[in-house]
Design a protein around this motif. Structure first.
Motif, mmCIF file in Angstrom:
data_model
loop_
_atom_site.group_PDB
_atom_site.id
_atom_site.type_symbol
_atom_site.label_atom_id
_atom_site.label_comp_id
_atom_site.label_asym_id
_atom_site.label_seq_id
_atom_site.Cartn_x
_atom_site.Cartn_y
_atom_site.Cartn_z
ATOM 1 N N LEU A 34 0.834 -1.199 0.000
ATOM 2 C CA LEU A 34 0.000 0.000 0.000
ATOM 3 C C LEU A 34 0.873 1.256 0.000
ATOM 4 O O LEU A 34 0.607 2.202 -0.737
ATOM 5 N N ARG A 35 1.942 1.252 0.793
ATOM 6 C CA ARG A 35 2.848 2.421 0.829
ATOM 7 C C ARG A 35 3.508 2.646 -0.528
ATOM 8 O O ARG A 35 3.616 3.786 -0.997
ATOM 9 N N LEU A 36 3.959 1.582 -1.175
ATOM 10 C CA LEU A 36 4.604 1.729 -2.487
ATOM 11 C C LEU A 36 3.629 2.239 -3.542
ATOM 12 O O LEU A 36 3.975 3.116 -4.336
ATOM 13 N N LEU A 37 2.424 1.690 -3.555
ATOM 14 C CA LEU A 37 1.423 2.153 -4.516
ATOM 15 C C LEU A 37 1.065 3.617 -4.262
ATOM 16 O O LEU A 37 0.964 4.406 -5.202
ATOM 17 N N ALA A 38 0.900 3.989 -2.993
ATOM 18 C CA ALA A 38 0.567 5.372 -2.652
ATOM 19 C C ALA A 38 1.694 6.310 -3.082
ATOM 20 O O ALA A 38 1.446 7.389 -3.636
ATOM 21 N N TYR A 39 2.935 5.888 -2.865
ATOM 22 C CA TYR A 39 4.082 6.699 -3.267
ATOM 23 C C TYR A 39 4.114 6.876 -4.787
ATOM 24 O O TYR A 39 4.313 7.976 -5.290
ATOM 25 N N TYR A 40 3.898 5.803 -5.513
ATOM 26 C CA TYR A 40 3.928 5.859 -6.972
ATOM 27 C C TYR A 40 2.829 6.771 -7.508
ATOM 28 O O TYR A 40 3.067 7.591 -8.395
ATOM 29 N N VAL A 41 1.624 6.647 -6.950
ATOM 30 C CA VAL A 41 0.507 7.490 -7.373
ATOM 31 C C VAL A 41 0.815 8.954 -7.084
ATOM 32 O O VAL A 41 0.573 9.832 -7.909
ATOM 33 N N GLU A 42 1.399 9.213 -5.918
ATOM 34 C CA GLU A 42 1.761 10.591 -5.556
ATOM 35 C C GLU A 42 2.813 11.153 -6.514
ATOM 36 O O GLU A 42 2.718 12.297 -6.950
ATOM 37 N N MET A 43 3.804 10.351 -6.847
ATOM 38 C CA MET A 43 4.846 10.810 -7.768
ATOM 39 C C MET A 43 4.282 11.061 -9.166
ATOM 40 O O MET A 43 4.685 12.000 -9.844
ATOM 41 N N GLN A 44 3.330 10.238 -9.584
ATOM 42 C CA GLN A 44 2.688 10.466 -10.876
ATOM 43 C C GLN A 44 1.995 11.815 -10.884
ATOM 44 O O GLN A 44 2.063 12.539 -11.864
ATOM 45 N N ALA A 45 1.328 12.130 -9.808
ATOM 46 C CA ALA A 45 0.609 13.394 -9.715
ATOM 47 C C ALA A 45 1.586 14.567 -9.757
ATOM 48 O O ALA A 45 1.306 15.590 -10.388
ATOM 49 N N LYS A 46 2.722 14.420 -9.115
ATOM 50 C CA LYS A 46 3.706 15.509 -9.066
ATOM 51 C C LYS A 46 4.466 15.667 -10.379
ATOM 52 O O LYS A 46 4.707 16.769 -10.836
ATOM 53 N N LEU A 47 4.872 14.555 -10.949
ATOM 54 C CA LEU A 47 5.716 14.606 -12.135
ATOM 55 C C LEU A 47 4.940 14.516 -13.443
ATOM 56 O O LEU A 47 5.449 14.902 -14.486
ATOM 57 N N GLY A 48 3.788 13.951 -13.376
ATOM 58 C CA GLY A 48 3.009 13.747 -14.596
ATOM 59 C C GLY A 48 3.297 12.385 -15.175
ATOM 60 O O GLY A 48 4.414 11.881 -15.117
ATOM 61 N N GLU A 49 2.288 11.776 -15.733
ATOM 62 C CA GLU A 49 2.378 10.430 -16.300
ATOM 63 C C GLU A 49 3.472 10.324 -17.360
ATOM 64 O O GLU A 49 4.232 9.389 -17.394
ATOM 65 N N LYS A 50 3.578 11.308 -18.206
ATOM 66 C CA LYS A 50 4.531 11.250 -19.309
ATOM 67 C C LYS A 50 5.967 11.141 -18.804
ATOM 68 O O LYS A 50 6.759 10.370 -19.315
ATOM 69 N N ASP A 51 6.303 11.911 -17.772
ATOM 70 C CA ASP A 51 7.657 11.881 -17.228
ATOM 71 C C ASP A 51 8.000 10.507 -16.652
ATOM 72 O O ASP A 51 9.092 10.009 -16.847
ATOM 73 N N LEU A 52 7.074 9.893 -15.922
ATOM 74 C CA LEU A 52 7.347 8.590 -15.330
ATOM 75 C C LEU A 52 7.486 7.514 -16.395
ATOM 76 O O LEU A 52 8.352 6.651 -16.298
ATOM 77 N N ASP A 53 6.655 7.569 -17.427
ATOM 78 C CA ASP A 53 6.747 6.575 -18.489
ATOM 79 C C ASP A 53 8.080 6.687 -19.222
ATOM 80 O O ASP A 53 8.716 5.694 -19.541
#
Length: 78
Positions: free
Chosen positions: A50-69
């Motif tokens: 749950l912590r890892l998924l929450a962290y990943y979702v938070e980072m997506q919101a901050k960086l944007g989907e395109k940057d993470l991909d």
């Protein structure tokens, strides 16, 4: 973590992404049945999941989907 607390938190996290269960499972490579069992409170994942998924979702919101991909492609994860 209690069954009902985990199931509520994982469902809240998924809903915060705006994805339905199928889309969330595909995005994070979680078997659909596993996610269903988590959300219904029939099974729990280790707390770190749950912590890892929450962290990943938070980072997506901050960086944007395109940057993470693009980062995943560079790191060889896709």
């Amino acid at each position: 973590m209690e069954d009902n607390v985990f199931s509520e938190k994982i469902k809240e996290l998924r809903e915060s992404t705006g994805l339905n269960r199928k889309e969330f499972c595909e995005k994070f490579e979680i078997p659909y049945r596993t996610m269903t069992e988590w959300e219904l409170g029939h099974r729990n994942a280790p707390p770190y999941v749950l912590r890892l998924l929450a962290y990943y979702v938070e980072m997506q919101a901050k960086l944007g989907e395109k940057d993470l991909d693009s980062r995943r492609e560079v790191d060889g994860y896709e």
